[in-house]
Design an enzyme around this catalytic site. Structure first.
Site, short mmCIF file in Angstrom:
data_model
loop_
_atom_site.label_atom_id
_atom_site.label_comp_id
_atom_site.label_asym_id
_atom_site.label_seq_id
_atom_site.Cartn_x
_atom_site.Cartn_y
_atom_site.Cartn_z
N GLY A 1 -1.98 23.51 24.32
CA GLY A 1 -1.49 23.67 25.69
C GLY A 1 -0.38 22.69 26.02
N ARG B 1 -1.34 27.98 19.25
CA ARG B 1 -2.69 27.51 18.97
C ARG B 1 -3.20 27.93 17.58
NH1 ARG B 1 -5.02 25.01 23.18
NH2 ARG B 1 -4.45 25.57 25.31
N ASP C 1 -8.53 18.95 18.74
CA ASP C 1 -8.64 19.92 17.64
C ASP C 1 -7.41 19.85 16.73
OD1 ASP C 1 -11.12 20.92 18.36
OD2 ASP C 1 -10.27 22.42 19.72
N LYS D 1 -1.96 14.29 22.73
CA LYS D 1 -1.48 15.10 23.85
C LYS D 1 -2.62 15.86 24.50
CE LYS D 1 -1.69 18.98 23.64
NZ LYS D 1 -1.94 20.42 23.47
N THR D 2 -2.71 15.94 25.74
CA THR D 2 -3.48 16.92 26.51
C THR D 2 -3.62 16.46 27.96
OG1 THR D 2 -5.51 18.20 26.81
CG2 THR D 2 -5.82 16.07 25.81
N ASP E 1 -5.91 17.29 29.70
CA ASP E 1 -7.35 17.21 29.97
C ASP E 1 -7.89 15.78 29.96
OD1 ASP E 1 -7.06 19.91 29.89
OD2 ASP E 1 -8.11 20.19 27.99
P1 FBP Z 1 -5.04 21.53 25.13
O1 FBP Z 1 -6.45 21.10 24.92
O2 FBP Z 1 -4.47 22.29 24.00
O3 FBP Z 1 -4.15 20.38 25.53
O4 FBP Z 1 -5.03 22.55 26.37
C1 FBP Z 1 -5.24 22.16 27.66
C2 FBP Z 1 -5.48 23.32 28.58
O5 FBP Z 1 -4.51 23.27 29.61
C3 FBP Z 1 -6.88 23.34 29.16
O6 FBP Z 1 -7.01 22.50 30.29
C4 FBP Z 1 -7.08 24.80 29.47
O7 FBP Z 1 -8.45 25.14 29.48
C5 FBP Z 1 -6.37 25.48 28.34
O8 FBP Z 1 -5.36 24.58 27.93
C6 FBP Z 1 -5.76 26.80 28.72
O9 FBP Z 1 -5.28 27.40 27.58
P2 FBP Z 1 -4.07 28.43 27.51
O10 FBP Z 1 -2.81 27.64 27.66
O11 FBP Z 1 -4.17 28.99 26.14
O12 FBP Z 1 -4.24 29.41 28.61
#
Ligand code: FBP
Length: 549
Positions: free
Chosen positions: A78, A142, A173, A199-200, A202
């Site tokens: 993400g 991803r 991951d 990175k994230t 979250d």
């Molecule tokens: P990462 O763990 O890859 O940084 O993703 C964060 C995130 O924004 C989460 O908070 C959310 O649940 C998910 O990605 C949403 O995924 P997508 O971008 O595939 O809709």
């Protein structure tokens, strides 16, 4: 490309670097490390990259001339504000090692490495993206890097382009996969180093050595601005209850940080729900009681923050998800070609009695999302589950019961919001712009130090950027064994909200006051220019965590 005045001014911002990275550096080795748990198993799986020492960079008074390096960079998962600055810092870092160094960007995530899709990142391209949000410079994806075929295919293109090192910018991951790739390349003497960057948005990729993942600071500031705006609207009209779901996957760090910044009437923390073994009904009762109490004083309005992962933390639903994961993993071949309806039938016929009852108790849309929507890592796509609506409806039903019993007399009108994507590509705050640039520049130093299987680490983050500490942390040090998709796997341990941590304790000490009294804070938008106490402050989570040490 046409640019706004702010974009132009922001492009000229020079991110602040830790003082140590402004000159030549040498890597000082700390003690050998151990994984956070399951040491014997992790060591056996990573014989070449386990037990490496922590590294800290210090000034090098007698540097030798550097050689050109060719580096490949990948954005994984993400989007998170500041990703472009990691790449810009990396670019500047390798150019500092030698002006003939080259940077290749693999397109649309790890899949670009496997499928040999790339561009060379020149200074003209890099200069277009300095201090900007988004991952659009090379795109993200991803695809999971986990098979030998993928690794070998990646190596082919590295050899073709003369790439000596890969930098993988990703979450837990993706960095787990980076560690596996580093181990494999080392085991075959491939001559390709692998370095990760945390990175994230979250905020769940952090530990003793990685203080925060990048993007969390900006994203939570964006959400807090909008929550503050909603609260001011709410306090002006005094007629709506706003149910606001916040991204963040399993962990509630984003919700907690936004609560500390804005002081809503209610904020649910999933980790607490699990620790107290609460049912969905108990969460509903908790909110309904606050609505009823506020109504007694004529306050038929309020704000409720809900972390997107909540549903996974309700113990009964957690059990259900665990069994769903197993069923899907064990029967992957058998279920591959099934239509959604067939898959649903298959799953329902394989669930045990208790979990079948749980799934039947959920609204059909939520049940379907749990069964059918998975990301490539096998995670439930919690961002798609409309928990904010589920909860507000259930609270409405509970209030109706309370009204019938003479326990509630008020008005209950609801509005729903989901903040996630709005914050992931915002222009990075000064904190994230500086932190990301430093992470990328520091990754170049790790490459120059010849190491592999390390994560770029910048610490001491509550201090001014010049005092930040730069180095590298072996990724294996962050790993443990977890049961994922039906098998035990080595993974980076996810950091959930700690109920004994300072940020949660600050929140818990004040929430009853915030519930009954209207104590909203309106943080306003991110500021890039002005006094340091307005522009350069790290998140409250980071500040309280440091104070708590
Ligand atoms: P990462 O763990 O890859 O940084 O993703 C964060 C995130 O924004 C989460 O908070 C959310 O649940 C998910 O990605 C949403 O995924 P997508 O971008 O595939 O809709």
């Amino acid at each position: 490309m046409k640019k706004s005045p702010l974009q132009k001014a922001r492009a000229a911002y020079q991110p602040k670097l830790p003082i140590v990275l402004t000159g030549a550096v040498k890597a000082i080795e700390g003690k050998p490390t151990q994984s956070v748990a399951n040491q014997a198993e992790i060591q056996a799986l990573f014989p070449n990259t386990y037990g490496l020492p922590e590294l800290k960079f210090e000034k090098n008074p007698a540097p030798t001339a550097g050689k050109p390096v060719n580096v490949g960079v990948i954005l994984s998962g993400g989007q998170a504000p500041g990703g472009h600055n990691v790449i810009c810092g990396l670019f500047d870092g390798i150019k500092k090692i030698h002006r003939d160094s080259r940077l290749f960007g693999f397109l649309m995530g790890p899949g670009g490495l496997v499928d040999h899709k790339y561009i060379e990142l020149t200074s003209a391209i890099i200069n277009e993206y300095r201090n900007t949000g988004g991952f659009d410079i090379i795109g993200s994806g991803r695809t999971k890097l986990e098979t030998k075929d993928q690794f070998d295919s990646g190596l082919e293109i590295c050899k073709e382009l003369g790439i000596n090192a890969l930098v993988i910018i990703g979450g837990d991951d993706s960095n787990t996969n980076a560690a596996v790739l580093a181990e494999y390349y080392k085991s075959i003497n491939a001559g390709v180093q692998v370095i990760g960057c945390p990175k994230t948005i979250d905020g769940d990729l952090k530990n003793e050595c990685i203080e925060t993942s990048f993007g969390f600071d900006t994203a939570t500031k964006v959400y807090s601005e909008v929550i503050g705006n909603i609260q001011r609207d709410c306090n002006s009209a005094k007629k709506y209850w706003h149910f606001i779901k916040l991204m963040g996957r399993s962990a509630s760090h984003i919700a907690l940080e936004c609560a500390l910044q804005t002081q809503p009437n209610v904020c649910i923390i999933s980790e607490e729900v699990e620790a107290k073994d609460m049912t969905l009904d108990q969460v509903v009762d908790y909110i309904a009681n606050i609505v009823a109490q506020r109504a007694k004083y004529g306050n038929n309005f309020g704000t409720v923050l809900i972390p997107e992962g909540l549903i996974e933390f309700i113990p009964a639903i957690k059990k259900l998800i665990a069994e769903l994961n197993n069923i899907l993993a064990i029967n992957a071949a058998e279920t591959a070609g099934l239509s959604s309806a067939q898959l649903e039938e298959f799953i329902l016929s394989h669930l045990n009695e208790e979990n079948a009852a749980t799934i039947k108790s959920l609204p059909t849309t939520v049940a379907r999302q749990l069964m059918l929507d998975r990301d490539p890592h096998g995670n439930v796509q919690v961002s798609l589950i409309e928990t904010e609506k589920l909860l507000s409806e259930m609270v409405g039903k509970r209030l109706a019961e309370m009204q019938a019993a003479g326990q509630y007399d008020g008005k209950y009108s609801t509005l729903h919001h989901f903040f996630g994507y709005e914050g992931r590509c915002a222009d990075p705050s000064n904190f994230d712009a500086d932190y990301c640039y430093a992470l990328g520049f520091n990754a170049a130093c790790l490459i120059n130090a010849g190491v592999t299987g390390y994560m770029s680490s910048i610490r001491n983050l509550v201090k001014p950027a010049v005092q930040w500490i730069a180095g590298g942390i072996p990724i294996t040090m962050m790993m443990n064994i977890e049961h994922r998709n039906g098998a035990d796997k080595p993974v980076i341990q996810k950091a959930l909200v700690r109920l004994d941590g300072a940020p949660f304790k600050k929140f818990a000490a004040q929430r009853d006051d915030w519930a009954m009294n209207t104590c909203y804070i309106y943080p306003g938008p991110i500021q890039y220019f002005g006094p340091s106490e307005v522009c350069d402050q790290p998140s409250l989570t980071l500040r309280y965590e440091h104070q708590g040490k």
